[in-house]
Design a protein around this motif. Structure first.
Motif, short mmCIF file in Angstrom:
data_model
loop_
_atom_site.label_atom_id
_atom_site.label_comp_id
_atom_site.label_asym_id
_atom_site.label_seq_id
_atom_site.Cartn_x
_atom_site.Cartn_y
_atom_site.Cartn_z
N GLN A 1 35.45 -24.74 72.88
CA GLN A 1 35.61 -23.33 72.52
C GLN A 1 35.24 -22.48 73.72
O GLN A 1 34.54 -22.92 74.63
CB GLN A 1 34.71 -22.97 71.34
N SER A 2 35.69 -21.25 73.70
CA SER A 2 35.41 -20.31 74.78
C SER A 2 33.91 -20.23 75.06
O SER A 2 33.10 -20.19 74.14
CB SER A 2 35.94 -18.93 74.38
N ARG A 3 33.56 -20.24 76.34
CA ARG A 3 32.19 -20.12 76.86
C ARG A 3 31.35 -21.40 76.70
O ARG A 3 30.18 -21.42 77.03
CB ARG A 3 31.45 -18.92 76.25
N TRP A 4 31.92 -22.49 76.19
CA TRP A 4 31.21 -23.74 76.04
C TRP A 4 31.66 -24.71 77.12
O TRP A 4 32.77 -24.61 77.62
CB TRP A 4 31.45 -24.36 74.66
N HIS A 5 30.80 -25.65 77.46
CA HIS A 5 31.16 -26.67 78.45
C HIS A 5 30.46 -27.99 78.11
O HIS A 5 29.51 -28.02 77.33
CB HIS A 5 30.80 -26.23 79.87
N GLU B 1 35.00 -26.87 81.50
CA GLU B 1 35.19 -25.80 80.52
C GLU B 1 36.60 -25.91 79.96
O GLU B 1 37.47 -26.53 80.58
CB GLU B 1 35.02 -24.43 81.17
N ASN B 2 36.84 -25.30 78.83
CA ASN B 2 38.14 -25.21 78.17
C ASN B 2 38.67 -26.56 77.70
O ASN B 2 38.72 -26.82 76.51
CB ASN B 2 39.19 -24.53 79.06
N CYS C 1 27.05 -27.13 75.87
CA CYS C 1 26.19 -26.00 76.23
C CYS C 1 27.03 -24.76 76.48
O CYS C 1 28.20 -24.84 76.83
CB CYS C 1 25.40 -26.30 77.50
N ASN C 2 26.39 -23.61 76.32
CA ASN C 2 26.97 -22.36 76.78
C ASN C 2 25.89 -21.66 77.61
O ASN C 2 24.88 -22.27 77.95
CB ASN C 2 27.50 -21.50 75.62
N ASP C 3 26.07 -20.39 77.93
CA ASP C 3 25.09 -19.72 78.79
C ASP C 3 23.79 -19.38 78.09
O ASP C 3 22.83 -18.95 78.72
CB ASP C 3 25.71 -18.46 79.41
N LYS C 4 23.71 -19.61 76.77
CA LYS C 4 22.50 -19.28 76.02
C LYS C 4 21.79 -20.48 75.42
O LYS C 4 20.60 -20.43 75.15
CB LYS C 4 22.85 -18.30 74.89
#
Length: 147
Positions: free
Chosen positions: A48-52, A102-103, A129-132
């Protein structure tokens, strides 16, 4: 007062349930025969967007993506699993170079067939993970039919 307690309980229960249901990475699998005795497995992760997810070759922390194929008399692995070039970024907090995707990412694994039809089984372990936040490491079993 009872309403506040019940409302607080419902908010906590919903938050925990929602966190447990969050699945920002979806895996899909495909196989393609290259000739009668060889095939290539395609193991695709869509984020999903912003996840890696981290690369196979991440060093220093136990967050790398890994595949474990079940042994079989029907096929043998040829070489190591291959990944495309990951994104590389220095993390100031961990003081490490991190490599991740990502993506979408497609990993490939070549196999030599001893039988014309079989099922390739295994597990993938990864950390999303994401940025948070990072979710707990996840391990998924897969089964890829080959005909």
């Amino acid at each position: 007062m009872k309403r506040i307690i019940v409302l607080t309980f419902l908010v906590i229960a919903f938050t925990k349930t929602n966190a447990q249901l969050e699945k920002p990475v979806v895996w899909s699998y495909m196989v393609k025969k290259t000739n009668k005795s060889e095939a290539i497995l395609y193991l695709k992760a869509k984020m999903q967007s912003r996840w890696h997810i981290y690369s196979l070759n991440l060093k220093g922390i136990p967050a790398k993506t890994s595949f474990n194929f079940s042994p079989s008399k029907d096929y043998v692995m040829v070489g190591k699993i291959v990944e495309p070039k990951p994104i590389a970024k220095y993390d100031k907090i961990l003081r490490l170079n991190l490599t991740y995707f990502e993506n979408e990412v497609i990993f490939t694994q070549k196999i030599k067939l001893k039988k014309s039809s079989t099922i390739v089984k295994g597990k993938v372990e990864f950390l999303a993970c994401n940025d948070k936040q990072c979710l707990p490491a996840d391990e998924l079993a897969f089964s890829i039919p080959l005909k």
